[in-house]
Design a protein around this motif. Structure first.
Motif, PDB file in Angstrom:
ATOM      1  N   ARG A  68      25.382  20.992  34.981  1.00 15.54           N
ATOM      2  CA  ARG A  68      26.453  21.734  34.285  1.00 15.54           C
ATOM      3  C   ARG A  68      26.517  23.194  34.709  1.00 15.54           C
ATOM      4  N   GLY A  69      25.337  23.815  34.866  1.00 15.87           N
ATOM      5  CA  GLY A  69      25.316  25.226  35.253  1.00 15.87           C
ATOM      6  C   GLY A  69      25.977  25.440  36.611  1.00 15.87           C
ATOM      7  N   ALA A  70      25.670  24.568  37.553  1.00 16.32           N
ATOM      8  CA  ALA A  70      26.235  24.691  38.901  1.00 16.32           C
ATOM      9  C   ALA A  70      27.755  24.509  38.864  1.00 16.32           C
ATOM     10  N   ILE A  71      28.223  23.559  38.052  1.00 18.85           N
ATOM     11  CA  ILE A  71      29.668  23.315  37.960  1.00 18.85           C
ATOM     12  C   ILE A  71      30.367  24.527  37.343  1.00 18.85           C
ATOM     13  N   LYS A  72      29.755  25.072  36.312  1.00 19.78           N
ATOM     14  CA  LYS A  72      30.331  26.230  35.624  1.00 19.78           C
ATOM     15  C   LYS A  72      30.443  27.412  36.596  1.00 19.78           C
ATOM     16  N   ALA A  73      29.375  27.624  37.389  1.00 21.30           N
ATOM     17  CA  ALA A  73      29.398  28.735  38.355  1.00 21.30           C
ATOM     18  C   ALA A  73      30.509  28.532  39.382  1.00 21.30           C
ATOM     19  N   LEU A  74      30.709  27.289  39.816  1.00 22.04           N
ATOM     20  CA  LEU A  74      31.774  27.017  40.799  1.00 22.04           C
ATOM     21  C   LEU A  74      33.151  27.226  40.162  1.00 22.04           C
ATOM     22  N   GLU A  75      33.278  26.892  38.867  1.00 22.10           N
ATOM     23  CA  GLU A  75      34.559  27.126  38.184  1.00 22.10           C
ATOM     24  C   GLU A  75      34.878  28.619  38.128  1.00 22.10           C
ATOM     25  N   GLN A  76      33.814  29.430  37.966  1.00 21.91           N
ATOM     26  CA  GLN A  76      34.027  30.881  37.891  1.00 21.91           C
ATOM     27  C   GLN A  76      34.292  31.489  39.267  1.00 21.91           C
ATOM     28  N   HIS A  77      33.775  30.837  40.331  1.00 20.27           N
ATOM     29  CA  HIS A  77      33.986  31.342  41.699  1.00 20.27           C
ATOM     30  C   HIS A  77      34.447  30.200  42.604  1.00 20.27           C
TER      31      HIS A  77
ATOM     32  N   ASP B 133      35.634  29.666  45.355  1.00 20.35           N
ATOM     33  CA  ASP B 133      35.926  30.161  46.705  1.00 20.35           C
ATOM     34  C   ASP B 133      34.741  29.837  47.622  1.00 20.35           C
ATOM     35  N   ALA B 134      34.768  30.359  48.847  1.00 18.06           N
ATOM     36  CA  ALA B 134      33.727  30.024  49.818  1.00 18.06           C
ATOM     37  C   ALA B 134      32.328  30.427  49.325  1.00 18.06           C
ATOM     38  N   GLU B 135      32.242  31.602  48.716  1.00 14.77           N
ATOM     39  CA  GLU B 135      30.938  32.055  48.212  1.00 14.77           C
ATOM     40  C   GLU B 135      30.423  31.128  47.104  1.00 14.77           C
ATOM     41  N   GLY B 136      31.341  30.744  46.219  1.00 14.75           N
ATOM     42  CA  GLY B 136      30.985  29.845  45.129  1.00 14.75           C
ATOM     43  C   GLY B 136      30.546  28.486  45.641  1.00 14.75           C
ATOM     44  N   LEU B 137      31.257  28.011  46.667  1.00 12.25           N
ATOM     45  CA  LEU B 137      30.945  26.713  47.263  1.00 12.25           C
ATOM     46  C   LEU B 137      29.565  26.738  47.930  1.00 12.25           C
ATOM     47  N   LYS B 138      29.284  27.866  48.580  1.00 19.02           N
ATOM     48  CA  LYS B 138      27.984  28.023  49.238  1.00 19.02           C
ATOM     49  C   LYS B 138      26.854  27.951  48.202  1.00 19.02           C
ATOM     50  N   ALA B 139      27.013  28.674  47.087  1.00 21.74           N
ATOM     51  CA  ALA B 139      25.988  28.674  46.036  1.00 21.74           C
ATOM     52  C   ALA B 139      25.832  27.266  45.449  1.00 21.74           C
TER      53      ALA B 139
END
Ligand code: ZN
Length: 392
Positions: free
Chosen positions: A167-176, A178-184
């Motif tokens: 869930r944490g990873a999905i939430k972070a991707l929802e907030q970003h 973009d390419a940086e978010g996808l990388k994380a």
């Protein structure tokens, strides 16, 4: 009459565990007396599998033939630019998935290869200083993954999977998104705690069809069947999945995460063996190098298929690098060919007759290939069935 223009090839078969026991044999007449998994047939001069040419008095390595007269064989421009045959042509027959992988950009390969220096311990990350753009042209329906999906699709897929530890990873991707978010997000997926990975893979194994429908479930099930403990089974949720139909082709850009899942295809690539793995493998994964070499810009699903251009009896596929050109010729009578670089022709099915003004002729059938030097210039080709042509 001496042989100057048409050199029939004897090629190297690679027996990898993921290869098909029957496809190369049945479709291309590659002999398989010991019932081996025949994964690839290599046509070229890569040191790991050099083709040989048939001369009147025996076999000679294609590499030696080219080295003896580079300008006549490669053409002046390619001799200067590359110094050797710049591409490798393969037939590939996959029964189970190959590793998820990325090939470095040229600059990254040069840097990475040089930085390894003289380290002799362990497995090197780079095998040469070259990039490895690839084209794949389907012979049978061919399942593959190519490039990241758009973040909103990835988020949807993982939300449906509904695993607490993600869930944490999905939430972070929802907030970003973009390419940086996808990388994380990708780095997090690659380092999942064992219990989260197990829970996610089990849920995929149990419910893929219900959660994602038949098409996506087919990819997931195929991967799970051979790699039940591998994070790579999650890849169809974040990579584009595509089943190429016979005659359809895709280009794999350096930096793009991809995997071949099942089917028979022709593959053309720059002559390199640089692979950084990301999953579906027992080999080592160097996450730092992998992330450095990977592009985290999503690939649009509708941009995957190449649109060939039909001209002069040939369907030419637009290749965005200068290491190779690729075209397919179907049912053509006395087509005038103009050769300016080292070429390899492979008969996909049927028969091809080559005729040179010097009087030299050659007939090839399904699965047979020929090397034609740049010095051949103008000659004529008749094809019943289909044939592919690689040049540069
Ligand atoms: Zn590849």
């Amino acid at each position: 009459m001496s042989q100057c223009y048409f050199y029939p090839l004897t090629n190297v078969v690679k027996n990898y565990p993921w290869g098909s026991h029957s496809a190369l044999n049945q479709r291309f007449h590659v002999s398989n007396p010991d019932d081996q998994p025949q994964a690839e047939l290599w046509m070229g001069v890569h040191p790991a599998g050099i083709s040989r040419v048939t001369l009147e008095n025996g076999l000679l390595s294609l590499s030696d033939l080219i080295t003896a007269d580079k300008v006549a064989m490669l053409g002046a421009a390619a001799a200067k630019r590359f110094g050797d045959l710049p591409y490798l042509l393969k037939i590939l027959a996959a029964d189970s998935a190959l590793s998820i992988q990325v090939h470095p950009q040229k600059e990254q390969a040069e840097l990475g290869y040089a930085a390894q220096g003289d380290i002799l311990s362990g497995t090197p990350d780079y095998n040469d200083a070259n990039h490895k753009p690839e084209l794949v042209y389907a012979i049978t329906p061919f399942m593959a993954m190519n490039g990241f999906r758009e973040p909103h699709e990835i988020i949807g897929h993982f939300k449906r999977l509904d695993i607490g530890g993600l869930r944490g990873a999905i939430k972070a991707l929802e907030q970003h998104p973009d390419a940086e978010g996808l990388k994380a997000f990708f780095i997090e997926i690659m380092q999942l705690p064992d219990y989260v990975k197990k829970e996610a893979l089990q849920r995929l194994a149990d419910s893929a069809q219900k959660l994602y429908g038949d098409d996506l479930a087919r990819f997931i099930q195929k991967l799970y069947q051979h790699y039940p403990n591998d994070t790579g089974v999650l890849a169809p949720l974040f990579l584009n999945c595509v089943t190429l139909q016979p005659g359809e082709a895709m280009f794999l850009h350096p930096g793009t995460l991809h995997a071949y899942v099942q089917g028979t295809a022709i593959e053309v690539m720059a002559s390199s063996d640089n692979v950084l793995r990301a999953g579906l493998t027992g080999k080592k994964i160097n996450l730092t190098e992998l992330v450095t070499c990977t592009s985290f810009v999503p690939t649009l699903q509708q941009s995957l298929l190449m649109a060939p251009v039909l001209a002069n009896g040939q369907s030419s596929y637009p290749i965005p690098v200068d290491d190779f050109r690729f075209s397919v010729i179907k049912d053509a009578g006395n087509l005038l060919m103009h050769t300016q670089s080292a070429e390899i022709l492979l008969v996909i099915n049927g028969r091809a007759s080559l005729q040179h003004p010097s009087g030299e002729t050659l007939t090839l059938i399904t699965g047979q290939s020929v090397f034609i030097p740049a010095s051949a210039c103008d000659w004529a080709l008749t094809v019943t069935g289909s044939l592919c042509r690689v040049y540069c």
